[in-house]
Scaffold this motif. Structure first.
Motif, PDB file in Angstrom:
ATOM      1  N   LEU A 264      18.862  59.537  67.355  1.00 29.68           N
ATOM      2  CA  LEU A 264      17.522  58.651  66.973  1.00 29.68           C
ATOM      3  C   LEU A 264      16.331  59.368  67.702  1.00 29.68           C
ATOM      4  CD1 LEU A 264      18.958  55.119  66.383  1.00 29.68           C
ATOM      5  CD2 LEU A 264      18.589  57.190  64.538  1.00 29.68           C
ATOM      6  N   MET A 265      15.881  60.538  67.479  1.00 32.53           N
ATOM      7  CA  MET A 265      14.973  60.983  68.360  1.00 32.53           C
ATOM      8  C   MET A 265      13.687  61.216  67.729  1.00 32.53           C
ATOM      9  SD  MET A 265      15.962  65.054  68.006  1.00 32.53           S
ATOM     10  CE  MET A 265      17.635  64.956  68.360  1.00 32.53           C
ATOM     11  N   HIS A 266      13.506  60.704  66.534  1.00 34.10           N
ATOM     12  CA  HIS A 266      12.095  60.967  65.817  1.00 34.10           C
ATOM     13  C   HIS A 266      11.225  59.636  65.784  1.00 34.10           C
ATOM     14  CE1 HIS A 266      13.758  64.908  64.620  1.00 34.10           C
ATOM     15  NE2 HIS A 266      14.831  64.622  64.274  1.00 34.10           N
ATOM     16  N   MET A 267      10.105  59.893  64.937  1.00 37.04           N
ATOM     17  CA  MET A 267       9.084  58.917  65.129  1.00 37.04           C
ATOM     18  C   MET A 267       9.469  57.774  64.278  1.00 37.04           C
ATOM     19  SD  MET A 267       5.769  61.385  65.433  1.00 37.04           S
ATOM     20  CE  MET A 267       4.714  60.162  64.980  1.00 37.04           C
ATOM     21  N   GLU A 268      10.568  57.613  63.348  1.00 37.74           N
ATOM     22  CA  GLU A 268      10.993  56.722  62.346  1.00 37.74           C
ATOM     23  C   GLU A 268      12.024  56.384  62.428  1.00 37.74           C
ATOM     24  OE1 GLU A 268       9.295  58.128  58.660  1.00 37.74           O
ATOM     25  OE2 GLU A 268      10.401  60.060  59.001  1.00 37.74           O
ATOM     26  N   PRO A 269      12.607  55.330  61.800  1.00 35.62           N
ATOM     27  CA  PRO A 269      14.112  55.005  61.559  1.00 35.62           C
ATOM     28  C   PRO A 269      14.493  56.018  60.259  1.00 35.62           C
ATOM     29  CG  PRO A 269      12.780  53.085  60.948  1.00 35.62           C
ATOM     30  CD  PRO A 269      11.895  54.096  61.579  1.00 35.62           C
ATOM     31  N   PRO A 270      15.900  56.275  60.303  1.00 42.10           N
ATOM     32  CA  PRO A 270      16.324  56.685  58.933  1.00 42.10           C
ATOM     33  C   PRO A 270      16.382  55.970  57.747  1.00 42.10           C
ATOM     34  CG  PRO A 270      18.110  56.666  60.480  1.00 42.10           C
ATOM     35  CD  PRO A 270      16.755  56.066  61.267  1.00 42.10           C
ATOM     36  N   GLU A 271      16.093  56.626  56.626  1.00 43.26           N
ATOM     37  CA  GLU A 271      16.206  55.596  55.470  1.00 43.26           C
ATOM     38  C   GLU A 271      17.549  55.462  54.802  1.00 43.26           C
ATOM     39  OE1 GLU A 271      13.588  56.858  52.371  1.00 43.26           O
ATOM     40  OE2 GLU A 271      11.837  56.647  53.520  1.00 43.26           O
TER      41      GLU A 271
END
Length: 295
Positions: A146-153
């Protein structure tokens, strides 16, 4: 080298003397280039971009970010300019500011090709985990960090994320992200390019072993070239800025190009010049010089 109007090599061609060809378009990367390390834009840079547009020079942002991550730029540069997002997979109009962005162009990665790429990477670099970037959402495989700016959908294996009956199958795939927990980033890039060949375009912009995979021939440079052709702008009339391997083709294509003081060696080799680091207003320094040349 250019083949059928597309950049096919990172070898610099001779630069046209800047004094003989006025700049008509500025194309700049964001992270590590226009943005400071704290993801803000300095007042000096905001003023330089505004002055360029007031002088009739078009401004393009060219980034690996998806379109929905462009609010940070709109907030700081007053919603002007166009953005080449996803390393060339989409062009977004930022005029109007956050919430008013609209897609101008989409160059998708076919889902069957995307799945082929994922399977090739798994075989070439065991331990690879992937994510799928569609126009309006990021979906991960189990184990993807989880490295990005938003949680996964959605969190599912790539086979299900890319299936014809996937939940968002109506949204184009812009790129595949591939992460390896143990490999050196440049080694992972080399292995991936060998495994994938010309099925897709593979690059990276992260300091970690995270690769960004777009459709064949899709890059910041090839999309910028399309946009410039629509405007009657030649490569010699473009000034480009970047810092990472995903900027190499663009730095090669533009008549004037600048690697940041903090740039990756591949970007330095591709550019025709260098400027100060991103935290020291390197883009603004060059824009100010370009504007002074017009006086």
């Amino acid at each position: 080298m250019r083949e059928n109007g597309r950049v096919t090599s990172a070898t610099r061609r001779p630069e046209t003397p800047a004094s003989t060809v006025p700049t008509r378009l500025i194309a700049t990367d964001l992270d590590g280039t226009l943005l400071r390390d704290d993801k803000t834009v300095s007042d000096r840079t905001i003023a330089a971009l505004a002055a360029a547009e007031q002088a009739g020079i078009e401004v393009f942002f060219a980034t690996g970010r998806p379109a929905r991550w462009m609010d940070v730029v709109s907030d700081h540069v007053h919603g002007h300019g166009l953005a080449i997002c996803g390393n060339g997979a989409a062009v977004v109009d930022l005029h109007g500011g956050p919430g008013a962005h609209r897609f101008v162009k989409v160059r998708e990665l076919e889902p069957d090709t995307a799945l082929d790429v994922v399977q090739l990477l798994r075989a070439a670099a065991p331990g690879t985990v992937c994510a799928v970037e569609r126009t309006f959402g990021l979906h991960l495989e189990p184990g993807y960090p989880l490295m990005h700016m938003e949680p996964p959908e959605i969190v599912l294996p790539a086979e299900k994320l890319l299936a014809k009956d996937a939940l968002d199958a109506d949204q184009p795939v812009l790129k595949v992200l591939a992460f390896h927990p143990d490999m050196d980033p440049d080694d992972f890039l080399s292995v991936a390019r060998t495994a994938i060949g010309n099925r897709a375009n593979v690059t990276r912009s992260s300091p970690s072993a995270l690769l960004e995979i777009s459709g064949p021939g899709v890059s910041k440079a090839s999309t910028l070239e399309l946009c410039c052709a629509e405007r009657g702008i030649a490569p010699e009339e473009v000034a480009a800025f970047g810092d990472m391997p995903n900027d190499v083709e663009m730095l090669t294509w533009a008549g004037r190009s600048y690697a940041m003081g903090n740039a990756h060696p591949a970007a330095i080799a591709a550019a025709s010049g260098r400027t100060a680091p991103n935290n020291e207003d390197g883009v603004a320094i060059v824009i100010e010089r370009i504007l002074a040349e017009r006086l």
